[in-house]
Design a protein around this motif. Structure first.
Motif, short mmCIF file in Angstrom:
data_model
loop_
_atom_site.label_atom_id
_atom_site.label_comp_id
_atom_site.label_asym_id
_atom_site.label_seq_id
_atom_site.Cartn_x
_atom_site.Cartn_y
_atom_site.Cartn_z
N LEU A 103 -3.55 55.56 -78.47
CA LEU A 103 -2.53 54.92 -79.90
C LEU A 103 -1.16 54.99 -79.85
O LEU A 103 -0.40 53.93 -79.55
CB LEU A 103 -2.66 55.45 -81.21
CG LEU A 103 -4.19 54.91 -81.95
CD1 LEU A 103 -4.48 55.73 -82.98
CD2 LEU A 103 -4.91 53.60 -81.88
N LEU A 104 -0.49 56.19 -79.13
CA LEU A 104 0.86 56.35 -78.87
C LEU A 104 1.22 55.50 -78.08
O LEU A 104 1.86 54.91 -77.13
CB LEU A 104 0.93 57.60 -78.71
CG LEU A 104 1.15 58.51 -79.79
CD1 LEU A 104 1.20 60.76 -79.32
CD2 LEU A 104 2.44 57.86 -80.76
N LEU A 148 -0.56 52.68 -76.99
CA LEU A 148 -0.91 51.80 -77.01
C LEU A 148 0.89 50.79 -77.74
O LEU A 148 1.11 49.58 -78.03
CB LEU A 148 -1.54 51.24 -78.26
CG LEU A 148 -3.22 51.28 -76.86
CD1 LEU A 148 -4.60 51.00 -78.18
CD2 LEU A 148 -3.12 50.11 -75.90
N VAL A 149 0.60 51.29 -79.17
CA VAL A 149 2.41 51.24 -79.52
C VAL A 149 3.90 50.71 -78.54
O VAL A 149 4.10 50.39 -78.74
CB VAL A 149 3.04 52.44 -80.44
CG1 VAL A 149 4.22 52.40 -81.48
CG2 VAL A 149 1.48 52.20 -81.56
N ALA A 150 3.46 51.91 -77.70
CA ALA A 150 4.81 52.22 -76.65
C ALA A 150 4.90 50.59 -75.66
O ALA A 150 5.33 49.80 -75.31
CB ALA A 150 4.40 53.53 -75.86
N TRP A 155 3.22 48.11 -76.30
CA TRP A 155 3.59 46.80 -77.83
C TRP A 155 4.74 46.69 -77.42
O TRP A 155 5.37 45.72 -77.83
CB TRP A 155 3.10 47.21 -79.00
CG TRP A 155 3.23 46.57 -80.38
CD1 TRP A 155 4.75 45.82 -80.96
CD2 TRP A 155 2.71 45.40 -80.37
NE1 TRP A 155 4.65 44.61 -81.27
CE2 TRP A 155 3.13 44.21 -81.70
CE3 TRP A 155 1.87 44.14 -80.22
CZ2 TRP A 155 2.81 42.72 -81.56
CZ3 TRP A 155 1.37 43.52 -80.33
CH2 TRP A 155 2.07 42.03 -81.63
N PHE A 156 5.73 47.41 -78.07
CA PHE A 156 7.04 47.32 -78.37
C PHE A 156 7.60 46.70 -76.70
O PHE A 156 8.49 45.91 -76.54
CB PHE A 156 7.47 48.47 -78.47
CG PHE A 156 7.60 49.16 -79.90
CD1 PHE A 156 8.29 48.44 -81.36
CD2 PHE A 156 6.88 49.59 -80.48
CE1 PHE A 156 8.42 48.10 -82.08
CE2 PHE A 156 6.67 49.86 -81.56
CZ PHE A 156 7.24 49.09 -83.19
N ASN A 161 6.75 42.90 -76.39
CA ASN A 161 7.33 42.42 -77.18
C ASN A 161 9.67 41.50 -76.80
O ASN A 161 9.84 41.11 -76.18
CB ASN A 161 7.75 43.43 -78.56
CG ASN A 161 8.13 42.58 -79.22
OD1 ASN A 161 8.10 41.21 -79.39
ND2 ASN A 161 9.76 42.74 -80.33
N LEU A 176 -2.69 42.85 -75.64
CA LEU A 176 -3.55 44.83 -75.61
C LEU A 176 -4.10 44.63 -75.70
O LEU A 176 -4.75 45.62 -75.51
CB LEU A 176 -2.48 44.31 -76.96
CG LEU A 176 -2.17 46.28 -77.61
CD1 LEU A 176 -0.55 46.57 -76.55
CD2 LEU A 176 -1.32 46.25 -79.55
#
Length: 246
Positions: free
Chosen positions: A30-31, A33-35, A37-38, A41, A82
């Motif tokens: 999850l960490l 995937l969040v990284a 995502w940003f 973006n 993602l």
């Protein structure tokens, strides 16, 4: 043999020892995937903004209807990107914990057998990166084949079945054998390993459950390697001290 290995692996997935490995894997995934995502973006903004400025010079950055349209497109694109990255990211993170999974299976299901040796840390990292690349390439190929009617679903299972079966079986075998011998064993039983890989690819195709794929695959291939070794005199494992004394 294959379904017995799959059943044995599935029965371990929600035990306390497996949950510990799963939560570590899930948290890091999850960490990551969040990284991602940003990162995606920011990359989208860097790539898209010059195009917007070229098409509509002087137009306010990300303003009005163009900004809204771009945001929608970006959101859809990032979500799709993602989604495609979930399996590879989970694979590379879980690759760091595969020895933990194998040790749980060996200790609980094969207590009288000689325990396997963890793959050295550097080699494990290399194998994780290799597996990440294999999964990415395999899924890109499968994604392109999704555009061909009648081939798409079969392509997903065939590509992932081959790649996942090969990589996870060799990992399980390398806990007991040199890498060259592990590859030779896999080639000798290529059909069985491929069919086992199809079971893993079916697991991978289920949303959310696919986060458990590396753990399920590692456990399943530990069982399959044990079964194949027991039935193949050429590649049988040495007996443990407990077995010799029995």
């Amino acid at each position: 043999m294959i379904m017995e290995a799959a059943r044995a692996a599935a029965s371990r997935l929600f035990t306390a020892e497996f949950r510990s490995v799963f939560f570590k894997t899930l948290g890091l995934t999850l960490l990551a995937l969040v990284a991602l995502w940003f990162g995606l973006n920011e990359l989208f903004g860097v790539v898209a903004q010059p195009w917007i400025d070229a098409v509509l010079p002087g137009f306010p950055s990300w303003a009005g209807w163009l900004g809204l349209a771009a945001a929608i497109v970006a959101g859809i694109g990032l979500a799709l990107g993602l989604a495609l990255l979930i399996a590879p990211v989970t694979a590379i993170v879980a690759g760091l914990f595969l020895d933990d999974v194998a040790e749980v299976v060996e200790r609980n299901d094969y207590p009288r057998d000689r325990p396997g040796s963890p793959v050295p840390a550097f080699r494990a990292t290399v194998l994780s990166l290799k597996f990440f690349g294999v999964v990415v390439v395999g899924n890109i190929i499968a994604l392109f084949l999704l555009l061909i009617p009648g081939v798409n679903i079969a392509a997903f299972f065939l590509v992932n079945g081959y790649l996942l079966g090969r990589e996870f079986f060799e990992f399980a075998a390398m806990r007991f054998r040199p890498e060259a011998e592990a590859k030779a064993l896999r080639r000798k039983h290529a059909g069985t390993v491929f069919l086992a890989g199809l079971v893993i690819s079916a697991f991978l195709a289920v949303p959310l459950l696919n986060l458990l794929t590396p753990l399920f695959a590692a456990a399943m291939m530990v069982h399959l390697h044990k079964m194949i070794s027991a039935s193949d005199p050429e590649f049988s494992e040495p007996a443990s001290a407990m077995q010799r004394a029995a």
